[in-house]
Design a protein around this motif. Structure first.
Motif, short mmCIF file in Angstrom:
data_model
loop_
_atom_site.label_atom_id
_atom_site.label_comp_id
_atom_site.label_asym_id
_atom_site.label_seq_id
_atom_site.Cartn_x
_atom_site.Cartn_y
_atom_site.Cartn_z
N GLU A 124 -21.98 32.31 -6.20
CA GLU A 124 -22.94 31.13 -5.35
C GLU A 124 -22.44 30.82 -4.62
OE1 GLU A 124 -24.48 26.87 -7.08
OE2 GLU A 124 -23.95 28.27 -8.53
N GLY A 125 -22.72 30.73 -3.10
CA GLY A 125 -22.04 30.44 -1.97
C GLY A 125 -20.47 30.86 -1.70
N ASP A 126 -20.08 29.79 -1.51
CA ASP A 126 -18.39 30.40 -1.70
C ASP A 126 -17.37 30.52 -2.70
OD1 ASP A 126 -18.22 30.37 1.22
OD2 ASP A 126 -18.73 28.16 1.33
N THR A 127 -18.30 30.67 -4.03
CA THR A 127 -17.47 30.78 -5.29
C THR A 127 -18.52 32.07 -5.95
OG1 THR A 127 -17.50 28.13 -5.66
CG2 THR A 127 -17.41 29.28 -7.80
N VAL A 128 -17.31 32.58 -6.63
CA VAL A 128 -17.48 33.58 -7.66
C VAL A 128 -17.08 33.04 -8.84
CG1 VAL A 128 -17.38 34.90 -5.68
CG2 VAL A 128 -14.92 35.01 -7.09
N ARG A 129 -17.97 34.02 -9.73
CA ARG A 129 -17.65 33.53 -11.07
C ARG A 129 -17.67 34.62 -12.02
NH1 ARG A 129 -21.95 29.53 -9.90
NH2 ARG A 129 -20.24 28.54 -9.58
N LEU A 130 -17.55 34.15 -13.33
CA LEU A 130 -17.65 35.73 -14.18
C LEU A 130 -19.30 35.85 -14.30
CD1 LEU A 130 -14.60 36.39 -16.20
CD2 LEU A 130 -15.52 37.28 -14.48
N THR A 131 -20.23 36.14 -15.16
CA THR A 131 -21.19 36.54 -15.64
C THR A 131 -20.49 36.46 -17.55
OG1 THR A 131 -21.73 38.73 -15.68
CG2 THR A 131 -22.41 37.81 -14.01
N SER A 132 -21.89 36.22 -18.22
CA SER A 132 -21.61 36.30 -19.70
C SER A 132 -20.67 38.02 -20.05
CB SER A 132 -22.96 35.81 -20.24
OG SER A 132 -24.17 37.14 -19.71
N THR A 133 -21.42 38.46 -19.29
CA THR A 133 -21.12 40.22 -19.41
C THR A 133 -19.93 40.40 -18.99
OG1 THR A 133 -22.99 40.98 -19.17
CG2 THR A 133 -21.39 42.51 -19.25
N GLY A 134 -19.05 39.85 -18.08
CA GLY A 134 -17.99 39.71 -16.87
C GLY A 134 -16.66 39.01 -18.35
N ARG A 135 -17.58 38.07 -18.71
CA ARG A 135 -16.09 37.56 -19.53
C ARG A 135 -16.71 38.17 -21.39
NH1 ARG A 135 -19.27 32.65 -18.01
NH2 ARG A 135 -20.64 32.47 -19.69
N LEU A 136 -17.75 39.33 -21.74
CA LEU A 136 -16.76 40.18 -23.02
C LEU A 136 -15.85 40.98 -21.90
CD1 LEU A 136 -20.80 40.42 -24.09
CD2 LEU A 136 -18.63 39.20 -25.18
N LEU A 137 -16.08 41.32 -20.77
CA LEU A 137 -15.31 42.77 -20.63
C LEU A 137 -14.37 42.33 -19.43
CD1 LEU A 137 -18.29 45.60 -19.98
CD2 LEU A 137 -17.31 45.12 -21.56
N SER A 138 -13.52 40.61 -19.48
CA SER A 138 -12.95 39.96 -18.74
C SER A 138 -11.62 40.86 -18.23
CB SER A 138 -12.28 38.86 -18.80
OG SER A 138 -11.46 38.76 -20.25
N ASN A 139 -11.35 41.27 -19.76
CA ASN A 139 -9.71 42.33 -18.86
C ASN A 139 -9.70 43.26 -17.92
OD1 ASN A 139 -8.17 40.39 -20.00
ND2 ASN A 139 -8.27 41.89 -22.30
N GLU A 140 -11.21 44.64 -18.09
CA GLU A 140 -11.95 44.86 -17.22
C GLU A 140 -11.46 44.71 -15.85
OE1 GLU A 140 -14.51 47.50 -18.85
OE2 GLU A 140 -13.71 47.30 -20.69
N VAL A 141 -11.66 43.20 -15.65
CA VAL A 141 -12.85 42.71 -14.46
C VAL A 141 -11.13 42.04 -13.90
CG1 VAL A 141 -14.28 40.74 -13.03
CG2 VAL A 141 -15.03 41.92 -15.09
N PHE A 142 -10.52 41.66 -14.82
CA PHE A 142 -8.67 41.28 -14.25
C PHE A 142 -8.26 43.05 -13.01
CE2 PHE A 142 -9.47 37.64 -17.41
CZ PHE A 142 -10.95 36.71 -16.56
#
Length: 387
Positions: free
Chosen positions: A363-381
């Motif tokens: 969103e603009g200059d911000t990136v954030r986890l989606t609800s799916t990303g939060r469930l798989l946050s370790n994989e994202v990190f």
């Protein structure tokens, strides 16, 4: 910048089957020696930090006693630790001062000692409001004991209360999980921490699950899909009650987010004392991280600290995988301003791929986890480490 202070108290009345922390049940004489060592290290804080290449700010605006179960200490030992802290640090009069407590461990004399020490926030390790679920993993409290603790904390002036819950405990069902969430909301706690059960070799329950065994009620653990559903339901129900998610595992009413834990995710300085305690302090050549041993015997024997410098590349990676834990996400413009205009190039492909896979949103200059990303946050990190 004021520092945050973490104190590790690794002692428990019993070891929960899911626990993968450096904690356990130890003899009383070991506890007394440990408090002696803690206070000595606090007095040596400046020397320790300088030897690690950091510069320690004397002002502190958060203190957190975690464990283990800090309230297994005697009241006078708790007060002694705080006296040592106040001799070495200038603790802000409005500092957030948190102590983790096991329900049913808040005897009147302990509660009085916490108040005298200036504690203004308590984190209760509830895990489940269903008595059978709590007992199955070795918790020693009941729902009634939790509610009694909360009822005594508030008149004592400690109204900033966190409740820990774990999604995926043995015997947990959609219906029983809903009861724990409803009890949390009804109790009026302004903060909740929701963790999904960790399955790894560092806990008895985790080892049994990996082995496919039945000890520790392992065969009654919900499957991964059910646990994920519980986590998502927690976000929806707590959010509807005004307890909004601000971090992967943490939810709070506006203005009552954990100031101490925000230091970790925002890469602000903190120093830890005690077993398996970690620190991050700024120095003339950048940030340094250091930590104490995770073996009580080695810690008490004076084993050396582990030391790791944080070069710019590592700091940049941390800015992403720690910052993305927060619901507000990572401000790319701020990252660019801090690390240089070329800093984002290394992560451009990673961010794009995670957006395409539905793990990140922009969103603009911000990136954030989606609800799916939060469930798989370790994989994202993990994608931001060594990219």
């Amino acid at each position: 910048m004021p520092v945050g202070i973490y104190i590790s108290v690794p002692f428990c009345r019993s070891k929960c089957s899911y626990c993968n922390f450096a904690s356990g049940v130890f003899a009383r004489e070991m506890v007394a020696g440990y408090v002696e060592r803690l206070c000595a290290d606090i007095r040596r804080a400046q020397h320790i930090t300088l030897s690690m290449g950091g510069i320690l700010e004397r002002k502190a605006d958060s203190v957190y006693l975690g464990g283990g179960t800090p309230t297994t200490l005697a009241p006078e030992q708790i007060e002694r630790i705080f006296a040592a802290l106040r001799q070495e640090f200038e603790i802000d009069p409005v500092a957030e001062i948190t102590v983790e407590c096991a329900p049913r461990a808040l005897a009147p004399e302990m509660l009085q000692a916490l108040v005298r020490a200036g504690v203004n926030r308590v984190s209760l390790g509830v895990q489940s409001f269903i008595d059978a679920e709590a007992a199955a993993v070795g918790r020693l409290h009941t729902r009634a004991a939790v509610l009694d603790d909360i009822a005594r904390l508030r008149p004592a002036g400690i109204t900033n209360i966190n409740i820990d819950l774990i999604a995926g405990l043995p015997h947990q069902t959609a219906a029983s999980w809903r009861v724990s969430l409803e009890e949390t909301i009804a109790a009026g706690a302004p903060h909740a921490s929701i963790y999904m059960l960790e399955v790894d070799e560092d806990s008895r329950l985790g080892r049994e699950l990996i082995a496919g065994g039945t000890r520790y009620h392992a065969h009654f653990v919900p499957d991964e899909d059910a646990t994920a559903d519980f986590y998502l339901e927690a976000g929806a129900r707590l959010g509807a009650a005004g307890i909004s998610q601000y971090e992967v595992s943490n939810f709070a009413r506006l203005g009552l987010e954990s100031r101490h834990n925000l230091k970790y995710w925002a890469r602000r300085p903190y120093i830890g004392f005690g077993l398996d305690a970690h620190s991050m302090i700024e120095g003339p050549d950048g940030a340094v991280r250091f930590s104490t041993p995770d073996s009580l015997e080695e810690f008490m024997a004076g084993a050396p600290l582990s030391w790791t410098p944080v070069p710019t590349r590592d700091a940049l990676e941390e800015a992403f995988f720690l910052g993305l834990r927060l619901t507000r996400g990572v401000d790319l413009k701020a990252v660019s301003a801090h690390f240089g205009v070329d800093s984002l190039r290394a992560f451009g492909d990673t961010i794009g791929e995670l957006e395409s896979s539905g793990m990140l949103e922009r969103e603009g200059d911000t990136v954030r986890l989606t609800s799916t990303g939060r469930l798989l946050s370790n994989e994202v990190f993990q994608r931001f480490i060594g990219s």
